[in-house]
Design a protein around this motif. Structure first.
Motif, PDB file in Angstrom:
ATOM      1  N   TYR A 199      32.089 -60.336 -21.690  1.00 17.19           N
ATOM      2  CA  TYR A 199      30.805 -60.907 -22.098  1.00 17.19           C
ATOM      3  C   TYR A 199      29.654 -60.285 -21.296  1.00 17.19           C
ATOM      4  CZ  TYR A 199      27.050 -64.396 -22.492  1.00 17.19           C
ATOM      5  OH  TYR A 199      25.832 -65.012 -22.677  1.00 17.19           O
ATOM      6  N   LEU A 200      29.830 -60.217 -19.985  1.00 17.89           N
ATOM      7  CA  LEU A 200      28.748 -59.693 -19.150  1.00 17.89           C
ATOM      8  C   LEU A 200      28.559 -58.194 -19.387  1.00 17.89           C
ATOM      9  CD1 LEU A 200      29.507 -61.682 -15.868  1.00 17.89           C
ATOM     10  CD2 LEU A 200      27.831 -62.225 -17.662  1.00 17.89           C
ATOM     11  N   TYR A 201      29.650 -57.455 -19.470  1.00 14.68           N
ATOM     12  CA  TYR A 201      29.578 -55.996 -19.628  1.00 14.68           C
ATOM     13  C   TYR A 201      28.988 -55.605 -20.981  1.00 14.68           C
ATOM     14  CZ  TYR A 201      31.037 -51.088 -19.793  1.00 14.68           C
ATOM     15  OH  TYR A 201      31.045 -49.717 -19.900  1.00 14.68           O
ATOM     16  N   GLU A 202      29.489 -56.252 -22.046  1.00 15.88           N
ATOM     17  CA  GLU A 202      29.095 -55.827 -23.399  1.00 15.88           C
ATOM     18  C   GLU A 202      27.793 -56.478 -23.841  1.00 15.88           C
ATOM     19  OE1 GLU A 202      30.760 -53.538 -24.963  1.00 15.88           O
ATOM     20  OE2 GLU A 202      32.708 -53.533 -23.957  1.00 15.88           O
ATOM     21  N   GLN A 203      27.497 -57.682 -23.316  1.00 18.45           N
ATOM     22  CA  GLN A 203      26.337 -58.393 -23.847  1.00 18.45           C
ATOM     23  C   GLN A 203      25.221 -58.594 -22.829  1.00 18.45           C
ATOM     24  OE1 GLN A 203      29.445 -60.899 -25.798  1.00 18.45           O
ATOM     25  NE2 GLN A 203      27.705 -61.382 -27.093  1.00 18.45           N
ATOM     26  N   VAL A 204      25.419 -59.514 -21.879  1.00 17.93           N
ATOM     27  CA  VAL A 204      24.297 -59.879 -21.002  1.00 17.93           C
ATOM     28  C   VAL A 204      23.790 -58.677 -20.201  1.00 17.93           C
ATOM     29  CG1 VAL A 204      23.467 -61.435 -19.230  1.00 17.93           C
ATOM     30  CG2 VAL A 204      25.297 -62.171 -20.755  1.00 17.93           C
ATOM     31  N   ALA A 205      24.665 -58.071 -19.410  1.00 19.94           N
ATOM     32  CA  ALA A 205      24.225 -56.959 -18.556  1.00 19.94           C
ATOM     33  C   ALA A 205      24.145 -55.677 -19.379  1.00 19.94           C
ATOM     34  CB  ALA A 205      25.176 -56.782 -17.379  1.00 19.94           C
ATOM     35  N   HIS A 206      24.863 -55.663 -20.472  1.00 17.62           N
ATOM     36  CA  HIS A 206      24.841 -54.526 -21.375  1.00 17.62           C
ATOM     37  C   HIS A 206      25.056 -53.207 -20.642  1.00 17.62           C
ATOM     38  CE1 HIS A 206      23.211 -52.218 -24.963  1.00 17.62           C
ATOM     39  NE2 HIS A 206      24.285 -52.868 -25.355  1.00 17.62           N
ATOM     40  N   CYS A 207      26.054 -53.218 -19.779  1.00 19.82           N
ATOM     41  CA  CYS A 207      26.463 -51.989 -19.075  1.00 19.82           C
ATOM     42  C   CYS A 207      26.754 -50.916 -20.128  1.00 19.82           C
ATOM     43  CB  CYS A 207      27.729 -52.207 -18.254  1.00 19.82           C
ATOM     44  SG  CYS A 207      27.831 -53.764 -17.357  1.00 19.82           S
ATOM     45  N   ALA A 208      27.298 -51.395 -21.254  1.00 18.93           N
ATOM     46  CA  ALA A 208      27.675 -50.489 -22.332  1.00 18.93           C
ATOM     47  C   ALA A 208      26.481 -49.673 -22.813  1.00 18.93           C
ATOM     48  CB  ALA A 208      28.259 -51.294 -23.485  1.00 18.93           C
ATOM     49  N   GLY A 209      25.288 -50.263 -22.746  1.00 20.50           N
ATOM     50  CA  GLY A 209      24.095 -49.578 -23.238  1.00 20.50           C
ATOM     51  C   GLY A 209      23.833 -48.273 -22.502  1.00 20.50           C
ATOM     52  N   CYS A 210      24.276 -48.178 -21.264  1.00 20.81           N
ATOM     53  CA  CYS A 210      24.083 -46.946 -20.493  1.00 20.81           C
ATOM     54  C   CYS A 210      25.380 -46.166 -20.316  1.00 20.81           C
ATOM     55  CB  CYS A 210      23.511 -47.263 -19.110  1.00 20.81           C
ATOM     56  SG  CYS A 210      21.776 -47.771 -19.151  1.00 20.81           S
ATOM     57  N   HIS A 211      26.487 -46.870 -20.171  1.00 22.10           N
ATOM     58  CA  HIS A 211      27.737 -46.162 -19.855  1.00 22.10           C
ATOM     59  C   HIS A 211      28.563 -45.819 -21.096  1.00 22.10           C
ATOM     60  CE1 HIS A 211      27.674 -46.222 -15.418  1.00 22.10           C
ATOM     61  NE2 HIS A 211      26.970 -47.337 -15.556  1.00 22.10           N
ATOM     62  N   ASN A 212      28.025 -46.068 -22.274  1.00 21.03           N
ATOM     63  CA  ASN A 212      28.727 -45.708 -23.511  1.00 21.03           C
ATOM     64  C   ASN A 212      27.871 -44.715 -24.279  1.00 21.03           C
ATOM     65  OD1 ASN A 212      30.183 -48.038 -22.816  1.00 21.03           O
ATOM     66  ND2 ASN A 212      30.461 -48.624 -24.945  1.00 21.03           N
ATOM     67  N   GLU A 213      28.518 -43.970 -25.166  1.00 24.21           N
ATOM     68  CA  GLU A 213      27.730 -43.196 -26.117  1.00 24.21           C
ATOM     69  C   GLU A 213      27.209 -44.175 -27.160  1.00 24.21           C
ATOM     70  OE1 GLU A 213      30.588 -40.266 -27.260  1.00 24.21           O
ATOM     71  OE2 GLU A 213      30.551 -39.518 -25.207  1.00 24.21           O
ATOM     72  N   ARG A 214      26.029 -43.910 -27.678  1.00 24.18           N
ATOM     73  CA  ARG A 214      25.454 -44.821 -28.667  1.00 24.18           C
ATOM     74  C   ARG A 214      25.124 -44.065 -29.938  1.00 24.18           C
ATOM     75  NH1 ARG A 214      21.192 -48.455 -25.218  1.00 24.18           N
ATOM     76  NH2 ARG A 214      21.027 -49.552 -27.201  1.00 24.18           N
ATOM     77  N   ASP A 215      25.065 -44.822 -31.015  1.00 24.65           N
ATOM     78  CA  ASP A 215      24.753 -44.211 -32.297  1.00 24.65           C
ATOM     79  C   ASP A 215      23.249 -44.329 -32.526  1.00 24.65           C
ATOM     80  OD1 ASP A 215      24.545 -43.339 -34.830  1.00 24.65           O
ATOM     81  OD2 ASP A 215      26.147 -44.595 -35.655  1.00 24.65           O
ATOM     82  N   TRP A 216      22.519 -43.307 -32.101  1.00 30.05           N
ATOM     83  CA  TRP A 216      21.050 -43.372 -32.127  1.00 30.05           C
ATOM     84  C   TRP A 216      20.482 -43.386 -33.530  1.00 30.05           C
ATOM     85  CZ3 TRP A 216      18.806 -44.941 -27.907  1.00 30.05           C
ATOM     86  CH2 TRP A 216      19.474 -44.744 -26.693  1.00 30.05           C
ATOM     87  N   ASP A 217      21.291 -43.031 -34.524  1.00 29.11           N
ATOM     88  CA  ASP A 217      20.785 -43.014 -35.893  1.00 29.11           C
ATOM     89  C   ASP A 217      20.671 -44.412 -36.464  1.00 29.11           C
ATOM     90  OD1 ASP A 217      20.595 -40.323 -35.869  1.00 29.11           O
ATOM     91  OD2 ASP A 217      22.597 -39.987 -36.712  1.00 29.11           O
ATOM     92  N   LYS A 218      21.380 -45.368 -35.839  1.00 25.27           N
ATOM     93  CA  LYS A 218      21.413 -46.715 -36.425  1.00 25.27           C
ATOM     94  C   LYS A 218      20.580 -47.722 -35.639  1.00 25.27           C
ATOM     95  CE  LYS A 218      25.724 -46.537 -38.865  1.00 25.27           C
ATOM     96  NZ  LYS A 218      27.146 -46.789 -38.728  1.00 25.27           N
ATOM     97  N   PHE A 219      20.147 -48.771 -36.329  1.00 24.53           N
ATOM     98  CA  PHE A 219      19.300 -49.789 -35.726  1.00 24.53           C
ATOM     99  C   PHE A 219      19.899 -50.306 -34.422  1.00 24.53           C
ATOM    100  CE2 PHE A 219      18.093 -54.247 -35.098  1.00 24.53           C
ATOM    101  CZ  PHE A 219      16.720 -54.086 -34.977  1.00 24.53           C
ATOM    102  N   SER A 220      19.093 -50.327 -33.381  1.00 25.37           N
ATOM    103  CA  SER A 220      19.427 -50.856 -32.062  1.00 25.37           C
ATOM    104  C   SER A 220      20.501 -50.014 -31.359  1.00 25.37           C
ATOM    105  CB  SER A 220      19.769 -52.342 -32.218  1.00 25.37           C
ATOM    106  OG  SER A 220      20.650 -52.839 -31.342  1.00 25.37           O
ATOM    107  N   ALA A 221      20.762 -48.822 -31.897  1.00 21.38           N
ATOM    108  CA  ALA A 221      21.682 -47.858 -31.278  1.00 21.38           C
ATOM    109  C   ALA A 221      22.969 -48.519 -30.779  1.00 21.38           C
ATOM    110  CB  ALA A 221      20.976 -47.107 -30.146  1.00 21.38           C
TER     111      ALA A 221
END
Ligand code: HEC
Ligand code: HEC
Length: 330
Positions: free
Chosen positions: A50-72
């Protein structure tokens, strides 16, 4: 007299040279990594997810993101494999969020639990190097022991992905100044009681590092007195977005929003996922992790609202989606 004039710059240069040499070998303030082996209970792994994927959103920096889609949205299957930030963000050098998966060669496979805990809250890497504070460790300092342990328990479950990320390379003088950022955490850190909704909201807002995106920066520091007033500009992938003013200012912030409206704004994205998210356009481009944050429990969103009501209202009118021709960076 002439000799004197020559002497001073020479002396100054020598002093500066000595100071620089001292700084280049200076170690950041740190303590040995705590000698702990964490029990990976199901409860911890769930809280950590919960903390990694949502609140702290560590994933937002430590994952690749799909920049073509809304909210990446973050790319599934490669969670934690790391990400090199695009140059256009204007960071002082090459900044890379490393691979956090359990791969032994390219990830955290060889790190002890204590070393990961220390990196997250205290900002030093396994080898004692100071981490660039774009990794929000100064916000994570107040993360409770149990919450940071939960995050580590979850990170340990990330499937190994072999991906050697390049090292962060900071420009001078940031490369030296960064050494003053880390600070050891002394003693136990307890979370505020959930019953104190404002304090718990503040705790979540720190963990979510909302202040970083939602404040303008001046010389790399958050502009004093304008915390949460928005206006920070993010040019990525040909689009530009500015963060919204989330202070309680009635005219330009969210002062007129009711608690229910605030919750509904997040919940409005609840049916969106990586598969059905619309394409990014200049009119909807965002970095705000709506897709991930939409499934936060209502009580946590309400606590966040409660805290945001108490920050200083700042009058700052932000055009969140400026026409591309008007963005400062153009
Ligand atoms: C805003 C982007 C951002 C967020 C959010 C973020 N990180 Fe980081 N993280 C970084 C960057 C960039 C570095 C590397 C800094 C450097 O090399 O100087 C880093 C470094 C690390 C390191 C040290 C790895 C190493 O090899 O030295 C760990 C561990 C880590 N992050 C874990 C986390 C966890 C867990 C979270 C969520 C609680 C998180 N990070 C959230 C950007 C971020
Ligand atoms: C990675 C950067 C980033 C982070 C982290 C972030 N935001 Fe945002 N947020 C944005 C941007 C950019 C916008 C404006 C575009 C949009 O509305 O999607 C925004 C918009 C919003 C809005 C909508 C305001 C309005 O007037 O419509 C709210 C509410 C909000 N954020 C709250 C938060 C809270 C609370 C947190 C922390 C839990 C947070 N944000 C963390 C970037 C971020």
């Amino acid at each position: 007299m002439r000799k004197y004039l020559v002497f001073i710059p020479g002396g100054l240069a020598a002093c500066l040279g000595i100071a620089m040499a001292a700084l280049s070998v200076k170690q950041p303030a740190h303590r040995p990594a705590p000698a702990i082996t964490l029990e990976r209970t199901q409860e911890r792994i769930e809280r950590g997810r919960y903390l990694y994927e949502q609140v702290a959103h560590c994933a937002g920096c430590h994952n690749e993101r799909d920049w073509d889609k809304f909210s990446a949205p973050t790319q599934p299957g490669r969670t934690g494999a790391g990400f090199a930030f695009p140059e256009e963000l204007g960071l002082p050098g090459k900044v890379v969020a490393p691979n956090l998966t359990s791969d032994r060669e390219t990830g955290l496979g060889k790190w002890s639990d204590g070393e990961i805990v220390r990196a997250i809250r205290e900002g030093v890497s396994r080898d004692g190097r100071a981490l660039f504070p774009f990794m929000p460790y100064s916000q994570y300092r107040s993360m409770s022991d149990e919450d940071v342990f939960s995050i580590v328990a979850y990170v340990r479950t990330l499937p190994a992905v072999r991906k050697q990320q390049p090292a962060t390379e900071l420009n001078f003088p940031v490369s030296l100044l960064v050494k003053f950022e880390p600070k050891p955490v002394d003693g136990k850190v307890n979370p505020p009681p959930k019953s104190d909704r404002r304090a718990y909201g503040e705790y979540l807002v720190k963990m979510g590092n909302c202040i970083e995106c939602h404040s303008q920066a001046e010389k790399g520091e958050i502009a004093g007195g304008k915390e949460f007033a928005g206006g920070r500009e993010f040019p990525i992938n040909g689009f530009v977005v500015r963060s919204a003013n989330i202070t309680p200012d009635e005219e330009t912030g969210i002062g007129k929003w009711s608690e229910d409206r605030f919750v509904a704004k997040f919940k409005g994205y609840a049916n969106m996922n990586q598969g059905n998210a619309p394409k990014h356009t200049q009119a909807n481009f965002t970095l705000m992790p709506w897709i991930e944050m939409a499934s936060m429990p209502e009580e946590d969103l309400r606590a966040i609202y409660m805290y945001l009501r108490t920050v200083k209202p700042v009058y700052n009118s932000v055009e969140v989606h400026p026409p591309l021709s008007l963005a400062q960076t153009q």
